[in-house]
Enzyme design. Structure first.
Site, mmCIF file in Angstrom:
data_model
loop_
_atom_site.group_PDB
_atom_site.id
_atom_site.type_symbol
_atom_site.label_atom_id
_atom_site.label_comp_id
_atom_site.label_asym_id
_atom_site.label_seq_id
_atom_site.Cartn_x
_atom_site.Cartn_y
_atom_site.Cartn_z
ATOM 1 N N TYR B 286 0.866 -1.188 0.000
ATOM 2 C CA TYR B 286 0.000 0.000 0.000
ATOM 3 C C TYR B 286 0.895 1.229 0.000
ATOM 4 O O TYR B 286 1.779 1.375 0.842
ATOM 5 C CB TYR B 286 -0.863 -0.005 1.261
ATOM 6 C CG TYR B 286 -2.116 0.825 1.153
ATOM 7 C CD1 TYR B 286 -3.316 0.227 0.788
ATOM 8 C CD2 TYR B 286 -2.101 2.190 1.412
ATOM 9 C CE1 TYR B 286 -4.481 0.978 0.698
ATOM 10 C CE2 TYR B 286 -3.267 2.942 1.314
ATOM 11 C CZ TYR B 286 -4.450 2.333 0.963
ATOM 12 O OH TYR B 286 -5.603 3.067 0.866
ATOM 13 N N TYR B 336 -5.721 4.281 -7.955
ATOM 14 C CA TYR B 336 -5.931 4.326 -6.511
ATOM 15 C C TYR B 336 -7.275 3.711 -6.183
ATOM 16 O O TYR B 336 -8.313 4.353 -6.279
ATOM 17 C CB TYR B 336 -5.862 5.774 -6.013
ATOM 18 C CG TYR B 336 -5.996 5.904 -4.510
ATOM 19 C CD1 TYR B 336 -5.102 5.271 -3.656
ATOM 20 C CD2 TYR B 336 -6.991 6.676 -3.940
ATOM 21 C CE1 TYR B 336 -5.211 5.396 -2.282
ATOM 22 C CE2 TYR B 336 -7.110 6.816 -2.557
ATOM 23 C CZ TYR B 336 -6.214 6.169 -1.735
ATOM 24 O OH TYR B 336 -6.324 6.300 -0.380
#
Lengths: 127, 387
Positions: B286, B336
């Site tokens: 992440y 994203y």
């Protein structure tokens, strides 16, 4: 640099009563007497939910800082300040040049009183 | 009967500045794509887990949107950026226990509005009257994730000497991967100089330290190894998993900014998989900010605590490096979709379907999810091989 306006809610009423009279309030545990952040609901030391308000000295040091650049506005300096009583508070640093801010820098509380909102604690270099 | 959990389907919608579709529509499309990818029919789905982004409107009603009947599992999951990993974990446990057989896990969001119709990114932050504690932080200038993560990164820099140039190496390396990824939104290579000269957002972050914002949806199908055996795609085995929610005390001696949840969720997942960090071939981390990838590398043990800066600057990252990290370009350069960004690329890599960006080895693929301001963490260990 001016701060924005903020309104009180039930959880922050006493805190903002404090800022109105020029006091920075934090929490103190009724059982172990340990310090806690203003927004704490449980003592970080013993787990007690019984917390009372107490005035902080209003002095501390910069733990971390950021210079925030927003379009169409001058940059502002924000920081996490560790109060001498131990809790952290997220605040704006005023009267500090961005390039002069350092970790560990000593700072002292002041209060901004924007029209139409509560008095907000800001910190400035202590000397 | 082998009920060991696998990922058998992956659905990725059109991504990026895609207007005119709501998040629930992206979510439904993503599930349909994942079901088709797996070689299944929608009516064979008997479990559905949803995770909504900031539009907040992807939830239980997705069942009706998809016309799914007689579900045996249905829930909204919310642990922010760690949710994708968490959904797969709950789906894996449901499949392993026999509670459900085919579980769809989906994230979708549509924060971008068409500027020609007066919109803008919904992530832009404060609007309306500010109240309470959060309002005081916002009124003080701390009104976005950018600023909170900047404060975390700044602490790491002061404590360990991490530099902006070191963070820049992560951005440059991931863009090089993205150049090989047809799904990526940003494919033009960048240099360290580009990173350093990109405008400030919240120091120490330049623009190129920050993730993209995307409209779209991603879904995966979790089922059992037995069920997957005659499906359309190579099964991706879910070999280990873990979560961590540090609950940082904001006061003296806090680890905020210095240690992330990866330090706890990583070992939990690796132990379950029966491997060590040295066995990981591909790491999909992440990376809402370059710093998030850096602290994850440290906390997983790819390098020692505090040495993430020199580590990422050593040339270890990127397509020519020795460690395959964020092979699709990550959230910085591809798209994203919260935790679905690393998860989707991990599934592609574990299947060996990475094309020009396929990692040389893919026996063990690590996926990290990170939510809130380092508040929530998930880890998955995926593999093309059964245990």
């Amino acid at each position: 640099m001016p701060v924005g306006t903020v309104l009180r809610d039930a959880a922050t009423a006493e805190f903002f009563d404090g800022t109105a009279r020029g006091e920075l309030l934090i929490r103190r545990c009724d059982e172990c007497r340990g310090p806690a952040a203003p927004q704490a609901r449980t003592c970080p030391h013993c787990g007690s939910p019984l917390l009372s308000w107490t005035p902080a000295a209003g002095t501390g040091q910069v733990v971390s800082w950021s210079v925030v650049h927003a379009k169409g506005a001058p940059p502002i300096v924000v920081a996490i300040v560790e109060l001498d009583e131990e809790p952290w508070i997220q605040v704006q640093l005023t009267d500090a040049l961005p390039e002069e801010v350092r970790g560990g820098m000593r700072v002292r509380v002041a209060f901004e009183r924007p029209e139409g909102g509560e008095a907000i604690p800001v910190f400035r270099p202590a000397n | 009967m082998n009920r060991a959990p696998v990922i058998a389907g992956l659905g990725i919608t059109e991504m990026g500045k895609v207007y005119g579709r709501s998040a629930p529509e992206f979510a439904a499309d993503a599930v349909r794509l994942a079901v088709t990818d797996a070689g299944l029919e929608p009516h064979q789905v008997d479990g559905l887990l949803t995770n909504t982004g900031i539009t907040g409107d992807v939830g239980l009603s997705l069942q009706r949107d998809l016309g799914l009947r007689h579900l045996r599992l249905l829930s909204e999951v919310q642990a922010y950026g760690s949710s994708a990993g968490a959904m797969v974990q709950y789906a894996a446990m449901a499949v392993s226990s026999g509670m459900a057989d085919v579980v769809a896990c989906v994230f979708a969001d549509a924060p971008l509005k068409d500027k020609s119709t007066g919109g803008g990114a919904a992530y832009a932050g404060a609007g309306g009257a500010l109240t309470g504690w959060q309002g005081m932080a916002a009124a003080s200038g701390i009104y976005s994730a950018n600023t909170m993560y900047a404060l975390a990164a700044s602490r790491h820099m002061q404590t360990y000497g991490t530099t902006s140039e070191q963070l820049g190496h992560i951005a440059v390396a991931q863009r090089a991967w993205a150049a090989r990824n047809p799904l990526a939104q940003m494919r033009t290579p960048i240099t360290l100089e580009d990173h350093q000269s990109s405008r400030w957002i919240a120091e120490p972050f330049h623009l190129l330290d920050c993730c993209l914002v995307s409209n779209g949806g991603v879904a995966v199908i979790v089922t059992s190894a037995d069920r997957a055996a005659d499906l359309a795609q190579p099964a991706v085995h879910i070999r280990g998993w873990g979560q961590a929610h540090p609950g940082y005390v904001m006061g003296k001696d806090s680890e905020f900014g210095l240690v992330s949840g990866a330090a706890l969720s990583g070992p939990t997942a690796l132990k379950m998989a029966g491997i060590t960090i040295a066995d990981i071939d591909v790491a999909e981390l992440y990376d809402c900010y370059t710093y998030t990838a850096l602290i994850s590398l440290e906390d997983y043990g790819f390098c020692a605590k505090g040495e993430g800066g020199p580590f990422v600057a050593s040339g270890v990252l990127g397509p020519e490096g020795s460690l395959a990290v964020n092979t699709g370009g990550g959230q910085l350069s591809s798209y994203y979709m919260w935790g679905m960004t690393p998860l989707s690329e991990a599934v592609i890599q574990a299947r060996g379907q990475g094309g020009d960006r396929q990692a040389r080895r893919n026996d063990m693929v690590l996926v990290s999810g990170n939510g809130g301001v380092l508040d929530h963490h998930s880890t998955l260990i995926l593999s093309p091989h059964a245990r």
